[in-house]
Scaffold this active site. Structure first.
Site, PDB file in Angstrom:
ATOM      1  N   ASP A   1       0.838  -1.422   0.079  1.00  9.85           N
ATOM      2  CA  ASP A   1       0.184   0.110  -0.029  1.00  9.85           C
ATOM      3  C   ASP A   1       0.813   1.456   0.135  1.00  9.85           C
ATOM      4  OD1 ASP A   1      -1.911  -2.041   0.355  1.00  9.85           O
ATOM      5  OD2 ASP A   1      -2.898  -1.248   2.135  1.00  9.85           O
TER       6      ASP A   1
ATOM      7  N   HIS B   1     -10.948   0.530  -2.502  1.00 12.48           N
ATOM      8  CA  HIS B   1     -12.188   0.701  -2.069  1.00 12.48           C
ATOM      9  C   HIS B   1     -13.356   1.296  -2.868  1.00 12.48           C
ATOM     10  CE1 HIS B   1     -10.468  -0.678   1.722  1.00 12.48           C
ATOM     11  NE2 HIS B   1      -9.936   0.376   2.158  1.00 12.48           N
TER      12      HIS B   1
ATOM     13  N   HIS C   1     -10.696   6.650   1.957  1.00 14.05           N
ATOM     14  CA  HIS C   1      -9.342   6.830   1.271  1.00 14.05           C
ATOM     15  C   HIS C   1      -9.246   5.773   0.265  1.00 14.05           C
ATOM     16  CE1 HIS C   1      -9.593   3.734   4.389  1.00 14.05           C
ATOM     17  NE2 HIS C   1      -8.555   2.829   3.420  1.00 14.05           N
TER      18      HIS C   1
ATOM     19  N   LYS D   1      -6.968  -4.932  -2.891  1.00 11.99           N
ATOM     20  CA  LYS D   1      -7.675  -5.538  -1.677  1.00 11.99           C
ATOM     21  C   LYS D   1      -8.711  -4.513  -1.104  1.00 11.99           C
ATOM     22  CE  LYS D   1      -3.862  -4.391   1.210  1.00 11.99           C
ATOM     23  NZ  LYS D   1      -4.698  -3.310   2.387  1.00 11.99           N
TER      24      LYS D   1
ATOM     25  N   CYS E   1      -1.808  -2.715   7.808  1.00 12.44           N
ATOM     26  CA  CYS E   1      -1.910  -3.666   6.708  1.00 12.44           C
ATOM     27  C   CYS E   1      -0.532  -4.587   6.497  1.00 12.44           C
ATOM     28  CB  CYS E   1      -2.010  -2.885   5.484  1.00 12.44           C
ATOM     29  SG  CYS E   1      -3.766  -2.345   5.398  1.00 12.44           S
TER      30      CYS E   1
END
Ligand SMILES: [Zn+2]
Length: 278
Positions: free
Chosen positions: A45, A92, A149, A179, A224
């Protein structure tokens, strides 16, 4: 006679801490004697939103500068011939359960013992009761409410432009992994969603490529990176957190999470240690 104090000085504590880390390292290295290691670097990430966007670490309690991981990761990619390199991205939909601004979409699903909707603040944990798609029962979902985010297709969800993106070669596989795209289930780990309902392709790919050692860098250490490392250990990989290649949300949590990882036989190392381990 004065009894001996059990107070542990800072330097003793540091020694114990170091000792624990080295023990963990020795233990996981002993586990696979006389074998060529197949090494994967997981880059978690490294996205704009965690660096200078809506969930920038510099605005979190740690006030970490997320971009500081980039030169460390780029140096690893340049200096070391990893067999597998994986890039992950939080990805997301705009109605995602983890966004504080979406609380109104699910306030009717809050559990009786959850803080009520009008008292929940940013970064609080809400408890939802959601339908489990498999068992048809209600599932208790504890969810930290983050600022919106890494919305799919947005600039904030892109990997930072300074991060080196390597290409696959005959000797090196590259995995790109998204993810957190289920609107009702968050996904901190690169291996599983938070409810362990759906597994990503990461483990099957790493197994396919015969990976034995996993090195993890990226953002955020206590979220994460931590979850990914726990599942990496669980899946049987010798797992290393490259500490200087990670930045986190909250110093206290980072310490707790790293201790938890050490207790789970994950080793915490520095980027300069990597070349001696592969
Ligand atoms: Zn997220």
């Amino acid at each position: 006679v004065e009894s001996k104090s059990f107070y542990i000085s800072r330097s003793d504590y540091f020694f114990l801490f170091l000792h624990n880390r080295i023990n963990a390292l020795a233990k996981i290295r002993r586990a696979r004697p006389g074998q060529r290691f197949i090494n994967a670097l997981l880059i978690v990430d490294v996205q704009y939103d965690f660096i200078d966007g809506s969930l920038a670490l510099k605005n979190c309690p740690s006030q970490h500068q997320g971009e500081q991981v980039i030169p460390v990761i780029n140096r690893l990619l340049t200096d070391i011939q990893f067999d597998v390199v994986a890039y992950t991205q939080d990805w997301h939909p705009s109605d995602h359960i983890s966004f504080y601004g979406n609380l109104h979409l699910r306030s009717h699903l809050l559990a009786d013992d959850s803080k009520p909707a009008d008292e929940l603040k940013l970064f609080d944990t809400a408890v939802f009761l959601l339908d489990d798609k498999k068992s048809m029962k209600k599932e208790r979902v504890e969810q930290i409410l983050w600022p919106a985010h890494c919305v799919q297709q947005s600039h904030g969800a892109e990997l930072h432009r300074d991060l080196m993106i390597v290409k696959p070669t005959r000797k090196r596989k590259v995995i790109n992994l998204l993810k957190g795209f289920d609107k009702d289930i968050d996904s901190y780990s690169a291996f599983w969603d938070n409810q362990k309902v759906r597994e990503t392709l990461l483990n099957s790919k790493l197994k396919e490529y015969n990976v034995t050692q996993v090195f993890i860098v990226g953002l955020a250490t206590d979220v994460c990176v931590f979850s990914t490392a726990m599942h990496s250990v669980e899946n049987g990989y010798s797992t290393f957190i490259v500490e200087d290649g990670c930045r986190g949300v909250d110093e206290t949590n980072i310490g707790l999470r790293l201790d938890e990882l050490i207790n789970s036989d994950c080793a915490i190392i520095q980027s300069t240690d990597v070349k001696d381990l592969i």
